[in-house]
Design a protein around this motif. Structure first.
Motif, PDB file in Angstrom:
ATOM      1  N   ARG A   1       7.158   5.037  -1.867  1.00  0.00           N
ATOM      2  CA  ARG A   1       7.346   3.816  -2.654  1.00  0.00           C
ATOM      3  C   ARG A   1       6.909   4.095  -4.089  1.00  0.00           C
ATOM      4  O   ARG A   1       5.900   4.745  -4.329  1.00  0.00           O
ATOM      5  CB  ARG A   1       6.486   2.702  -2.063  1.00  0.00           C
ATOM      6  CG  ARG A   1       6.483   1.442  -2.916  1.00  0.00           C
ATOM      7  CD  ARG A   1       5.613   0.355  -2.314  1.00  0.00           C
ATOM      8  NE  ARG A   1       6.233  -0.124  -1.093  1.00  0.00           N
ATOM      9  CZ  ARG A   1       5.652  -0.122   0.102  1.00  0.00           C
ATOM     10  NH1 ARG A   1       4.434   0.336   0.247  1.00  0.00           N
ATOM     11  NH2 ARG A   1       6.276  -0.563   1.165  1.00  0.00           N
ATOM     12  N   LEU A   2       7.675   3.585  -5.051  1.00  0.00           N
ATOM     13  CA  LEU A   2       7.328   3.721  -6.463  1.00  0.00           C
ATOM     14  C   LEU A   2       6.974   2.347  -7.008  1.00  0.00           C
ATOM     15  O   LEU A   2       7.767   1.411  -6.917  1.00  0.00           O
ATOM     16  CB  LEU A   2       8.497   4.314  -7.262  1.00  0.00           C
ATOM     17  CG  LEU A   2       8.300   4.401  -8.777  1.00  0.00           C
ATOM     18  CD1 LEU A   2       7.177   5.368  -9.117  1.00  0.00           C
ATOM     19  CD2 LEU A   2       9.585   4.815  -9.462  1.00  0.00           C
ATOM     20  N   ARG A   3       5.769   2.230  -7.549  1.00  0.00           N
ATOM     21  CA  ARG A   3       5.348   0.994  -8.213  1.00  0.00           C
ATOM     22  C   ARG A   3       5.421   1.226  -9.714  1.00  0.00           C
ATOM     23  O   ARG A   3       4.900   2.228 -10.213  1.00  0.00           O
ATOM     24  CB  ARG A   3       3.913   0.633  -7.804  1.00  0.00           C
ATOM     25  CG  ARG A   3       3.782   0.095  -6.417  1.00  0.00           C
ATOM     26  CD  ARG A   3       2.363  -0.398  -6.159  1.00  0.00           C
ATOM     27  NE  ARG A   3       1.370   0.644  -6.345  1.00  0.00           N
ATOM     28  CZ  ARG A   3       0.951   1.465  -5.386  1.00  0.00           C
ATOM     29  NH1 ARG A   3       1.459   1.364  -4.183  1.00  0.00           N
ATOM     30  NH2 ARG A   3       0.040   2.373  -5.629  1.00  0.00           N
ATOM     31  N   ILE A   4       6.059   0.326 -10.418  1.00  0.00           N
ATOM     32  CA  ILE A   4       6.135   0.406 -11.879  1.00  0.00           C
ATOM     33  C   ILE A   4       5.259  -0.700 -12.442  1.00  0.00           C
ATOM     34  O   ILE A   4       5.525  -1.885 -12.229  1.00  0.00           O
ATOM     35  CB  ILE A   4       7.585   0.291 -12.380  1.00  0.00           C
ATOM     36  CG1 ILE A   4       8.420   1.445 -11.816  1.00  0.00           C
ATOM     37  CG2 ILE A   4       7.623   0.282 -13.902  1.00  0.00           C
ATOM     38  CD1 ILE A   4       9.884   1.396 -12.195  1.00  0.00           C
TER      39      ILE A   4
ATOM     40  N   ARG B   1      16.713   5.053 -12.794  1.00  0.00           N
ATOM     41  CA  ARG B   1      16.500   6.476 -12.555  1.00  0.00           C
ATOM     42  C   ARG B   1      15.853   6.703 -11.179  1.00  0.00           C
ATOM     43  O   ARG B   1      16.214   7.640 -10.463  1.00  0.00           O
ATOM     44  CB  ARG B   1      15.606   7.057 -13.662  1.00  0.00           C
ATOM     45  CG  ARG B   1      15.461   8.537 -13.603  1.00  0.00           C
ATOM     46  CD  ARG B   1      16.781   9.207 -13.863  1.00  0.00           C
ATOM     47  NE  ARG B   1      16.586  10.637 -13.865  1.00  0.00           N
ATOM     48  CZ  ARG B   1      17.513  11.501 -13.558  1.00  0.00           C
ATOM     49  NH1 ARG B   1      18.722  11.090 -13.270  1.00  0.00           N
ATOM     50  NH2 ARG B   1      17.268  12.782 -13.573  1.00  0.00           N
ATOM     51  N   ALA B   2      14.935   5.827 -10.805  1.00  0.00           N
ATOM     52  CA  ALA B   2      14.302   5.943  -9.490  1.00  0.00           C
ATOM     53  C   ALA B   2      15.337   5.770  -8.378  1.00  0.00           C
ATOM     54  O   ALA B   2      15.306   6.493  -7.377  1.00  0.00           O
ATOM     55  CB  ALA B   2      13.186   4.911  -9.348  1.00  0.00           C
TER      56      ALA B   2
ATOM     57  N   ASP C   1      12.435   2.100  -2.250  1.00  0.00           N
ATOM     58  CA  ASP C   1      11.573   0.949  -2.499  1.00  0.00           C
ATOM     59  C   ASP C   1      10.910   1.105  -3.860  1.00  0.00           C
ATOM     60  O   ASP C   1      10.069   1.978  -4.050  1.00  0.00           O
ATOM     61  CB  ASP C   1      10.517   0.861  -1.389  1.00  0.00           C
ATOM     62  CG  ASP C   1       9.804  -0.472  -1.356  1.00  0.00           C
ATOM     63  OD1 ASP C   1      10.252  -1.407  -2.052  1.00  0.00           O
ATOM     64  OD2 ASP C   1       8.803  -0.577  -0.637  1.00  0.00           O
ATOM     65  N   VAL C   2      11.313   0.261  -4.815  1.00  0.00           N
ATOM     66  CA  VAL C   2      10.706   0.241  -6.142  1.00  0.00           C
ATOM     67  C   VAL C   2      10.098  -1.144  -6.340  1.00  0.00           C
ATOM     68  O   VAL C   2      10.783  -2.157  -6.192  1.00  0.00           O
ATOM     69  CB  VAL C   2      11.743   0.533  -7.256  1.00  0.00           C
ATOM     70  CG1 VAL C   2      11.095   0.437  -8.625  1.00  0.00           C
ATOM     71  CG2 VAL C   2      12.370   1.895  -7.055  1.00  0.00           C
TER      72      VAL C   2
ATOM     73  N   ALA D   1       0.835  -1.200   0.000  1.00  0.00           N
ATOM     74  CA  ALA D   1       0.000   0.000   0.000  1.00  0.00           C
ATOM     75  C   ALA D   1       0.871   1.252   0.000  1.00  0.00           C
ATOM     76  O   ALA D   1       2.035   1.218   0.375  1.00  0.00           O
ATOM     77  CB  ALA D   1      -0.906  -0.008   1.220  1.00  0.00           C
ATOM     78  N   GLY D   2       0.265   2.340  -0.419  1.00  0.00           N
ATOM     79  CA  GLY D   2       0.958   3.623  -0.405  1.00  0.00           C
ATOM     80  C   GLY D   2       1.877   3.793  -1.586  1.00  0.00           C
ATOM     81  O   GLY D   2       2.162   2.860  -2.332  1.00  0.00           O
ATOM     82  N   GLY D   3       2.324   5.009  -1.771  1.00  0.00           N
ATOM     83  CA  GLY D   3       3.246   5.290  -2.854  1.00  0.00           C
ATOM     84  C   GLY D   3       2.541   5.773  -4.107  1.00  0.00           C
ATOM     85  O   GLY D   3       1.346   6.058  -4.115  1.00  0.00           O
TER      86      GLY D   3
END
Length: 135
Positions: free
Chosen positions: A96-99, A116-117, A124-125, A56-58
């Motif tokens: 947090r980054l979700r791809i 890049r992230a 956290d990716v 969750a989140g991000g």
């Protein structure tokens, strides 16, 4: 009248059978040999975790099959992405980054985003995947 058969010429030794054996051995060793380079140290690839809930989140960065980007549902130009991600990261350093990439997206459009992230400071990716169904 007595007929005589002409004398047989001595058969020369043929090496055709030997050439066949050499080619078979060559093909055999080419098929069983390792053709890839091995690392001078142990490499243990990561295991994908499936069947767990999405963290969750991000924020979510979507990548289309043709490489177009959208951040949290808004279209984004690739050249604007670093600035926008930096702004989000300044507001929340633990973001947090979700791809979420389309299955037909080329890897050359996805992997640089992870790099890049990391350069921008994301700790956290998460790469969103869909597990294969067994059946």
């Amino acid at each position: 009248m007595k007929l005589t058969r002409p004398a047989r010429a001595a058969q020369s030794e043929t090496i055709i059978a030997l050439i066949d054996v050499v080619f078979f051995l060559l093909i055999f060793f080419m098929l069983i040999g390792r053709m890839d380079a091995t690392a001078p140290f142990e490499v243990s690839p990561p295991h994908a975790e499936t069947g767990r809930d999405m963290p969750a989140g991000g924020i979510t960065l979507a990548v289309s099959a043709k490489g177009a980007l959208a951040l949290d549902g808004d279209d984004m130009r690739p050249e604007d992405l670093p600035d926008v991600l930096s702004e989000h990261l300044q507001d929340n350093p633990d973001l947090r980054l979700r791809i979420n990439a389309h299955r037909a997206a080329e890897l050359r459009n996805v992997l640089p985003l992870v790099s890049r992230a990391q350069q921008l400071g994301f700790r956290d990716v998460v790469l969103v995947v869909t597990p294969e169904t067994g059946g």
